[in-house]
Structure formats: C-alpha cells, structure tokens
Enzyme design. Structure first.
Site, PDB file in Angstrom:
ATOM      1  N   SER A  45       4.108  -7.122  45.722  1.00  0.00           N
ATOM      2  CA  SER A  45       5.227  -7.502  44.854  1.00  0.00           C
ATOM      3  C   SER A  45       6.448  -6.605  45.083  1.00  0.00           C
ATOM      4  O   SER A  45       7.507  -6.839  44.504  1.00  0.00           O
ATOM      5  CB  SER A  45       4.804  -7.467  43.380  1.00  0.00           C
ATOM      6  OG  SER A  45       4.361  -6.178  43.032  1.00  0.00           O
ATOM      7  N   HIS A  46       6.327  -5.565  45.934  1.00  0.00           N
ATOM      8  CA  HIS A  46       7.499  -4.727  46.244  1.00  0.00           C
ATOM      9  C   HIS A  46       7.729  -4.582  47.734  1.00  0.00           C
ATOM     10  O   HIS A  46       8.450  -3.700  48.178  1.00  0.00           O
ATOM     11  CB  HIS A  46       7.367  -3.366  45.553  1.00  0.00           C
ATOM     12  CG  HIS A  46       7.493  -3.520  44.075  1.00  0.00           C
ATOM     13  ND1 HIS A  46       6.411  -3.788  43.271  1.00  0.00           N
ATOM     14  CD2 HIS A  46       8.577  -3.524  43.270  1.00  0.00           C
ATOM     15  CE1 HIS A  46       6.823  -3.938  42.026  1.00  0.00           C
ATOM     16  NE2 HIS A  46       8.127  -3.779  41.994  1.00  0.00           N
ATOM     17  N   GLU A 186       4.611  -9.460  39.760  1.00  0.00           N
ATOM     18  CA  GLU A 186       3.258 -10.054  39.812  1.00  0.00           C
ATOM     19  C   GLU A 186       3.254 -11.403  39.092  1.00  0.00           C
ATOM     20  O   GLU A 186       2.577 -12.342  39.512  1.00  0.00           O
ATOM     21  CB  GLU A 186       2.229  -9.125  39.155  1.00  0.00           C
ATOM     22  CG  GLU A 186       2.116  -7.736  39.756  1.00  0.00           C
ATOM     23  CD  GLU A 186       1.432  -7.725  41.125  1.00  0.00           C
ATOM     24  OE1 GLU A 186       0.895  -8.766  41.525  1.00  0.00           O
ATOM     25  OE2 GLU A 186       1.468  -6.672  41.778  1.00  0.00           O
TER      26      GLU A 186
HETATM   27  P1  NDP Z   1      -0.918  -1.586  38.502  1.00  0.00           P
HETATM   28  O1  NDP Z   1      -1.452  -1.940  37.170  1.00  0.00           O
HETATM   29  O2  NDP Z   1      -1.292  -2.446  39.639  1.00  0.00           O
HETATM   30  O3  NDP Z   1      -1.339  -0.100  38.882  1.00  0.00           O
HETATM   31  C1  NDP Z   1      -0.924   0.967  38.079  1.00  0.00           C
HETATM   32  C2  NDP Z   1      -1.454   2.267  38.595  1.00  0.00           C
HETATM   33  O4  NDP Z   1      -2.841   2.345  38.275  1.00  0.00           O
HETATM   34  C3  NDP Z   1      -1.365   2.439  40.106  1.00  0.00           C
HETATM   35  O5  NDP Z   1      -0.943   3.733  40.388  1.00  0.00           O
HETATM   36  C4  NDP Z   1      -2.785   2.178  40.580  1.00  0.00           C
HETATM   37  O6  NDP Z   1      -3.115   2.889  41.779  1.00  0.00           O
HETATM   38  C5  NDP Z   1      -3.583   2.715  39.432  1.00  0.00           C
HETATM   39  N1  NDP Z   1      -4.906   2.106  39.337  1.00  0.00           N
HETATM   40  C6  NDP Z   1      -5.207   0.798  39.364  1.00  0.00           C
HETATM   41  N2  NDP Z   1      -6.530   0.618  39.240  1.00  0.00           N
HETATM   42  C7  NDP Z   1      -7.078   1.861  39.111  1.00  0.00           C
HETATM   43  C8  NDP Z   1      -8.395   2.341  38.942  1.00  0.00           C
HETATM   44  N3  NDP Z   1      -9.426   1.506  38.871  1.00  0.00           N
HETATM   45  N4  NDP Z   1      -8.575   3.668  38.852  1.00  0.00           N
HETATM   46  C9  NDP Z   1      -7.549   4.531  38.934  1.00  0.00           C
HETATM   47  N5  NDP Z   1      -6.254   4.130  39.087  1.00  0.00           N
HETATM   48  C10 NDP Z   1      -6.037   2.814  39.180  1.00  0.00           C
HETATM   49  O7  NDP Z   1       0.684  -1.445  38.439  1.00  0.00           O
HETATM   50  P2  NDP Z   1       1.727  -2.275  37.568  1.00  0.00           P
HETATM   51  O8  NDP Z   1       1.384  -3.711  37.679  1.00  0.00           O
HETATM   52  O9  NDP Z   1       1.862  -1.684  36.235  1.00  0.00           O
HETATM   53  O10 NDP Z   1       3.078  -1.985  38.382  1.00  0.00           O
HETATM   54  C11 NDP Z   1       3.191  -2.454  39.716  1.00  0.00           C
HETATM   55  C12 NDP Z   1       4.426  -1.915  40.366  1.00  0.00           C
HETATM   56  O11 NDP Z   1       5.591  -2.508  39.822  1.00  0.00           O
HETATM   57  C13 NDP Z   1       4.640  -0.417  40.223  1.00  0.00           C
HETATM   58  O12 NDP Z   1       4.766   0.097  41.549  1.00  0.00           O
HETATM   59  C14 NDP Z   1       5.952  -0.277  39.479  1.00  0.00           C
HETATM   60  O13 NDP Z   1       6.756   0.818  39.891  1.00  0.00           O
HETATM   61  C15 NDP Z   1       6.627  -1.565  39.851  1.00  0.00           C
HETATM   62  N6  NDP Z   1       7.686  -1.911  38.905  1.00  0.00           N
HETATM   63  C16 NDP Z   1       8.994  -1.760  39.289  1.00  0.00           C
HETATM   64  C17 NDP Z   1      10.024  -2.061  38.409  1.00  0.00           C
HETATM   65  C18 NDP Z   1      11.453  -1.876  38.767  1.00  0.00           C
HETATM   66  O14 NDP Z   1      12.302  -2.185  37.975  1.00  0.00           O
HETATM   67  N7  NDP Z   1      11.788  -1.387  39.913  1.00  0.00           N
HETATM   68  C19 NDP Z   1       9.729  -2.573  37.068  1.00  0.00           C
HETATM   69  C20 NDP Z   1       8.321  -2.617  36.751  1.00  0.00           C
HETATM   70  C21 NDP Z   1       7.346  -2.322  37.646  1.00  0.00           C
HETATM   71  P3  NDP Z   1      -3.257   2.111  43.201  1.00  0.00           P
HETATM   72  O15 NDP Z   1      -1.861   1.895  43.671  1.00  0.00           O
HETATM   73  O16 NDP Z   1      -4.061   3.042  44.027  1.00  0.00           O
HETATM   74  O17 NDP Z   1      -3.981   0.820  42.915  1.00  0.00           O
END
Ligand code: NDP
Length: 333
Positions: A45-46, A186
């Site tokens: 998604s990014h 997403e």
């Molecule tokens: P996720 O819910 O996919 O993941 C959140 C964090 O949790 C990640 O660091 C992920 O690590 C970690 N994680 C996931 N599963 C586990 C697990 N089982 N155990 C330990 N850690 C875990 O992210 P979001 O959907 O909340 O966000 C997705 C992206 O969207 C982010 O990168 C965010 O910066 C971006 N975003 C950008 C915006 C903007 O305006 N620019 C606005 C909102 C969001 P891992 O990566 O290793 O899975």
C-alpha cells in the site's frame, strides 16, 4: 495476473513517472527510492500504488516537484525542516542529514518537517536512524478520515506513529502503525480488489458499522482499540500539527480544480542517542527483552516481516497488479 518486475525496474518506472509529471531529478530519485524500498519490503500500500498519488500531486500543483527542502537548527535540540512544498521523501532525507550530527552532539533532538506532501509509510523516517544506533520516533498527520471516539464524522487523520530501536547484530526493531484500525491504502486496495474489510474498520456515512470498503471510504474510518487509538490519533494531531506549526488533518484538504484532495502537511521526528545516557548496556538490555518476547511461541518482532521479505524480493522481484502496471505506463507516457 500481474507483471513481474525487478527492484531496479520498480525504481526506474517510479522515477520515470515522477519525471514525466513535473518532478525534478532529486525529488524523482527520492520518491522512487521510497517507493522501491516499500516494494522491496512488500509494503504494497506504500509502493508503486502511491506513485499515481505523488505524480498527480505534483502535476496538479498541490506539491512542488522542484522543492529544495532546507533544515535549520533553531535551538540546540530543535531542527526545523522547511519542505518547500515538495513530496516528503527529499525533506525526510534532508531531516536525517541534519538530525544525525545534532543528536550525537545534543543527545536528543526533535525535528519538525513542514510543508510536505506525504503519502508514504513512516518507517523510512525511523529505520535509517535506528540503523545508526539512534532511537527514533515519528508521527505524521494525514487527510481527515477517522471519527473521534463516539463520533461519526471524519476528523483525525489515519495518523501513523513509528518507532525504531537499534539492535546489536540484527536489523533494528521497528514498528510503524496507523492510529486507524486499518491504513486507508489497505481499504483502497480492498475496494480495488473487491474484498470486504474486517469489522471495526469503519462506519458508513450514516454512522452504521460496515465491512464494505466503499461505504467506509464515503463514511468514516475508526481508530484501532476504540477510544485508546483515538487518543493516539489526537496526540499525533497535537505533535505533528499544533506543536510544529503545521495543519491538523481536517485542514489538509485543498481544491486545485478537481474537488477536494489531500494537500501539504507536516510531521515530527524525535531522535535520542542512547549512548548519551551514559551507559553502554542499552543494546544488551534491549536484546534481553527481545529474547523474552521471542521465547514465546507465535511471536516475532515488528519489522521482521519486512526484513525477511527483502531476501525474497531481491531474488525474485515483485508482482505488480496488471491494472496498476498499465496505469503507471500511462502515467509515464
Ligand atoms: P500494520 O497493522 O500492518 O502493522 C503495524 C506494525 O505492526 C508494523 O510495524 C508490523 O511490522 C507490526 N506487526 C504486525 N504484525 C505483528 C506481529 N504479529 N508481531 C509483531 N509486530 C507485528 O500497519 P498499519 O496498517 O497500521 O499501517 C500500514 C502503513 O500505513 C504504515 O507503514 C503507516 O506508516 C502507513 N500510513 C501512512 C499514512 C500517511 O499519511 N503517510 C497514514 C496512515 C498509515 P511488520 O512490518 O514487520 O509486519
């Protein structure tokens, strides 16, 4: 069916799209590198998905493709980066170049980054610092999409918050998460692919819970964890909006002729050099905690999925959905 691309091909395609839409070399390079790193880590998604948004932002004049961000040390522990209206990646690069020497000298530094057009994930803000032994956190406002706890209308952004911790002989521990139950990108991908989203992701325009991505995009997203996530979203508004002299999410919308769209906004990065606390045991202490976490079956550290994906994508390349690939070819001209 999709298109298989190497990471070099991802970079070239992203850069060509930016160059073709009014971005100069430095900004095109910075956007393409951020997008390629997201594809490398399978943060779809990014990755290339964001190129039409970045290119469209520059083409429409919302963002300046020739921006030259400037960092100023405004106090021993404060850096102000003027993003000059450009896509965020070059301003973040500028911020890192200023933060690293300042935090070594000062121990702790907060950097505001204003007047940027930010469509990326937030781990690129903290991970390069953690790779240099620096503890870092960052947060960023976004468009107005998330209802406050108990409310039904969009107010907060999806407001990501990221944290990076350096490790001894391993890539840093990095988490990066939206304050919303699901990142907007997403939900847009679910809409594009015809999938529903989990309950609790959002409500329709009448405030009723729904799993239909289109209804949520027209209604409001919800914060994760109810009022707790909503308080984090509020904190991000205050830190990345009020504190640094930037906009709140509900002020980021602009209209340059085609209806309201996301405009420029701001973010904040806080960096700490742990060595300056005097002890050199912080890395070992971190590892003790990580060992305890990982000794439980079913656990992993945040960031690990991305680091593992690097091995796969550097060997096998990435799969780009055909519709996205076709739209990028069109964008490239
Ligand atoms: P996720 O819910 O996919 O993941 C959140 C964090 O949790 C990640 O660091 C992920 O690590 C970690 N994680 C996931 N599963 C586990 C697990 N089982 N155990 C330990 N850690 C875990 O992210 P979001 O959907 O909340 O966000 C997705 C992206 O969207 C982010 O990168 C965010 O910066 C971006 N975003 C950008 C915006 C903007 O305006 N620019 C606005 C909102 C969001 P891992 O990566 O290793 O899975």
């Amino acid at each position: 069916m999709g298109k298989k691309l190497t990471l070099d091909e991802v970079f070239d395609l992203a850069k060509a799209c930016m160059l073709a839409n009014g971005c100069d070399e430095a900004n095109s390079d910075a956007v393409a590198r951020t997008v390629t790193n997201a594809e490398r880590d399978m943060c779809l998604s990014h990755g290339l998905f964001r190129v039409p948004g970045y290119a469209g932002g520059v083409k429409s004049g919302v963002a300046r493709g020739t921006a030259r961000p400037v960092a100023k040390r405004i106090a021993p522990g404060l850096i102000a980066v003027d993003g000059d209206g450009g896509p965020a990646p070059l301003a973040i690069q500028t911020a890192h170049e200023a933060i690293i020497p300042a935090v070594r000298e000062q121990g702790i530094v907060a950097a505001s980054i204003n007047d940027i057009f930010h469509l990326s994930a937030l781990w690129p803000e903290v991970e390069p610092l953690a790779e240099q032994g620096i503890v870092a956190m960052a947060c960023c406002v976004a468009g107005s999409y998330v209802a406050p706890a108990g409310g039904t209308k969009p107010l907060f952004g999806t407001n990501p918050f990221a944290f990076g911790w350096p490790r001894k002989d391993a890539p840093p521990a990095v988490f990066d998460q939206a304050s919303a139950a699901m990142a907007r990108g997403e939900i847009q991908i679910a809409q594009r692919d015809g999938h529903s989203v989990p309950e609790g992701t959002g409500i329709d325009k009448d405030g009723k819970p729904t799993t239909d991505p289109t209804a949520i995009l027209e209604g409001a997203q919800l914060a994760f964890g109810g009022y707790k996530g909503a308080s984090l979203a509020m904190m991000v508004e205050l830190l990345a909006g009020a504190l640094v002299g930037g906009k709140f999410s509900y002020e980021t919308s602009v209209d340059v002729g085609n209806g309201p769209t996301l405009g420029r906004h701001s973010e904040v990065i806080i960096a700490i050099d742990p060595a300056r606390f005097g002890g050199d045991g912080f890395l070992d202490r971190g590892e003790e905690l990580f060992d305890k976490i990982l000794s439980q079956e079913g656990t992993r550290l945040p960031g690990e999925r991305r680091f593992n994906n690097r091995e796969i994508t550097s060997r096998e390349g990435v799969d780009v959905p055909q519709s996205l690939f076709d739209s990028l070819l069109e964008l490239r001209g």
